[in-house]
Motif scaffolding. Structure first.
Motif, short mmCIF file in Angstrom:
data_model
loop_
_atom_site.label_atom_id
_atom_site.label_comp_id
_atom_site.label_asym_id
_atom_site.label_seq_id
_atom_site.Cartn_x
_atom_site.Cartn_y
_atom_site.Cartn_z
N GLY A 4 0.99 -1.17 -0.09
CA GLY A 4 0.12 0.15 0.10
C GLY A 4 0.80 1.26 0.24
N ASN A 5 2.18 1.06 -0.27
CA ASN A 5 2.89 2.24 -0.36
C ASN A 5 3.15 2.75 -1.61
OD1 ASN A 5 3.62 1.89 2.78
ND2 ASN A 5 4.53 0.16 2.07
N SER A 6 2.76 4.06 -1.76
CA SER A 6 2.95 4.40 -3.20
C SER A 6 4.42 4.92 -3.71
CB SER A 6 2.07 5.68 -3.40
OG SER A 6 2.64 6.75 -2.75
N ILE A 7 4.49 4.69 -5.02
CA ILE A 7 5.73 5.09 -5.69
C ILE A 7 5.47 6.40 -6.56
CG2 ILE A 7 7.15 4.44 -7.51
CD1 ILE A 7 6.98 1.47 -6.78
N GLU A 8 6.45 7.44 -6.34
CA GLU A 8 6.07 8.73 -6.58
C GLU A 8 7.25 9.30 -7.42
OE1 GLU A 8 3.18 9.86 -6.53
OE2 GLU A 8 2.28 9.08 -4.64
N ASN A 9 7.25 10.13 -8.15
CA ASN A 9 8.29 10.96 -9.10
C ASN A 9 9.65 11.81 -8.51
OD1 ASN A 9 9.42 12.26 -11.17
ND2 ASN A 9 7.50 12.41 -12.29
N HIS A 10 10.70 11.21 -8.87
CA HIS A 10 11.88 12.01 -8.20
C HIS A 10 12.69 12.38 -9.33
CE1 HIS A 10 14.23 13.51 -5.16
NE2 HIS A 10 15.13 12.64 -5.00
N THR A 11 12.48 12.40 -10.71
CA THR A 11 13.15 12.55 -11.87
C THR A 11 13.77 11.30 -12.46
OG1 THR A 11 15.08 13.08 -10.88
CG2 THR A 11 13.44 14.90 -11.14
N ALA A 53 0.17 5.95 -12.19
CA ALA A 53 0.66 7.17 -12.31
C ALA A 53 0.97 7.86 -11.13
CB ALA A 53 -0.14 7.99 -13.18
N PRO A 54 2.23 8.39 -10.84
CA PRO A 54 2.46 9.12 -9.72
C PRO A 54 1.65 10.48 -9.59
CG PRO A 54 4.59 8.44 -10.71
CD PRO A 54 3.48 8.24 -11.76
N GLY A 55 1.27 10.82 -8.24
CA GLY A 55 0.37 11.86 -8.05
C GLY A 55 1.34 12.90 -7.35
N LEU A 56 2.55 12.57 -6.74
CA LEU A 56 3.35 13.70 -6.04
C LEU A 56 4.75 13.82 -6.79
CD1 LEU A 56 2.31 12.56 -2.29
CD2 LEU A 56 1.47 14.19 -3.76
N PHE A 57 5.33 14.90 -6.60
CA PHE A 57 6.78 14.87 -7.20
C PHE A 57 7.53 15.61 -6.09
CE2 PHE A 57 9.79 17.94 -9.01
CZ PHE A 57 10.50 17.13 -9.68
N ARG A 58 8.88 15.09 -5.87
CA ARG A 58 9.76 15.62 -5.14
C ARG A 58 10.93 16.19 -5.98
NH1 ARG A 58 11.34 12.83 0.34
NH2 ARG A 58 9.53 14.46 1.17
N PRO A 59 11.43 17.19 -5.94
CA PRO A 59 12.67 17.52 -6.74
C PRO A 59 14.04 17.27 -6.05
CG PRO A 59 11.73 19.61 -5.34
CD PRO A 59 10.74 18.48 -5.37
N PRO A 60 14.74 16.65 -6.76
CA PRO A 60 16.12 16.22 -6.00
C PRO A 60 16.74 17.71 -5.28
CG PRO A 60 15.84 15.69 -8.21
CD PRO A 60 14.86 16.47 -8.17
#
Length: 310
Positions: A176-183, A215-222
């Motif tokens: 249940g842990n989501s995979i999100e966008n980190h470039t 599809a990821p819903g969250l983004f974290r910039p490096p």
């Protein structure tokens, strides 16, 4: 996650006038007892079985009795709580409270042109949110730890770092842990053009959707670095609703706080990384995570799922 033995009904001897027992005493009582059994079908059979038309006794709703036990009610969910406590003992961590139910309305507003930059979530609940970045360390022991503890967390993954083993993160996602966008390649976005930022962010959006089916819903910039072009790029990719930063970061043994009081606040987001002994001076990721969870527990907080609030 009985019955009492049937007590025989005592008989009384027939008395003669004057109160002295007759010689036939208990023998005379037998026909009376037989007649009583005919009238009172249940209760004289000498067994505890019940007829189809007469339901037997049952435990009160919400209680259970143990086989061969005393019939005392057990607490619903007691077995699950015991298993949870055993899992935390196994990893040497104080038991964290279950997270509260998710709010009916997410406190961080997204959509309709909004793109919030979030370091903490507005809430009064004593909850924090755990996030893991990059994906360099792929330790099977960490997977077992999370399967045991069932702590919710969010993964912000970089393609260049995870592409040698996409499959490692799937069991964690299955919890249940989501995979999100980190470039795609973890650049400093402040030094990149708008076109380059779109390539990094939208390219990773496509990659993660393909590999993990969502599809990821969250983004974290490096490095947490972002600018106006970053926001424009995030909006252009579609599906990303917020930029996620942090309030605390987990080092090897201690949490590093941004605030001078060095304490967690309700709704704080914690940054940690998929890192192993080479980056952690010989320490394992599981030990680092255990250190973090101990500090969360010591301050009376528990961990909730970030996506339920943003």
């Amino acid at each position: 996650m009985h019955h009492d033995p049937l007590t025989p009904v005592p008989t009384r001897a027939r008395r003669r006038p004057g109160g002295r027992p007759g010689r036939t005493g208990s023998r005379a009582a037998l026909p009376l007892l037989a007649a009583a059994c005919l009238l009172l079908v249940a209760g004289c059979s000498g067994s505890t079985s019940t007829s189809a038309s007469t339901p037997g006794p049952s435990a009160p709703t919400g209680t259970a009795t143990s086989a061969g036990g005393t019939g005392k009610p057990t607490t619903p969910g007691g077995s699950a709580r015991a298993e949870r406590a055993a899992a935390f003992r196994k990893w040497g961590i104080p038991v964290l409270a279950d997270p509260p139910p998710p709010p009916a309305v997410k406190p961080v507003k997204t959509g309709k042109g909004l793109l919030p930059v979030v370091s903490d979530v507005p809430t009064t609940r004593k909850i924090v949110f755990v996030t893991f970045d990059d994906g360099a360390e792929k330790d099977p022991k960490f997977v077992r730890m999370m399967q045991d503890l069932k702590i919710p967390f969010t993964m912000f993954l970089t393609n260049a770092i995870i592409q040698n083993d996409y499959g490692f993160f799937k069991p964690l996602q299955a919890l249940g842990n989501s995979i999100e966008n980190h470039t795609l390649t973890h650049p400093n976005l402040n030094t990149e053009s708008l076109a380059a930022q779109k390539h990094e962010i939208c390219g990773q959006q496509t990659k993660l959707t393909h590999e993990y089916g969502t599809a990821p819903g969250l983004f974290r910039p490096p490095y947490g670095n972002h600018n106006a072009a970053t926001k424009e790029a995030v909006r252009s990719c579609g599906g990303l609703r917020a930029i996620i930063l942090w309030r605390e970061s987990m080092q090897i043994k201690k949490v590093q706080f941004q605030r001078p009081d060095h304490t967690f606040h309700p709704g704080d987001i914690i940054l940690a990384h998929f890192r192993g002994p080479s980056e952690l001076k010989g320490e394992s990721m599981t030990k680092m995570t255990a250190n973090m969870l101990r500090q969360i527990a010591q301050q009376g907080f528990t961990v909730a799922r970030l996506e339920d609030y943003v």
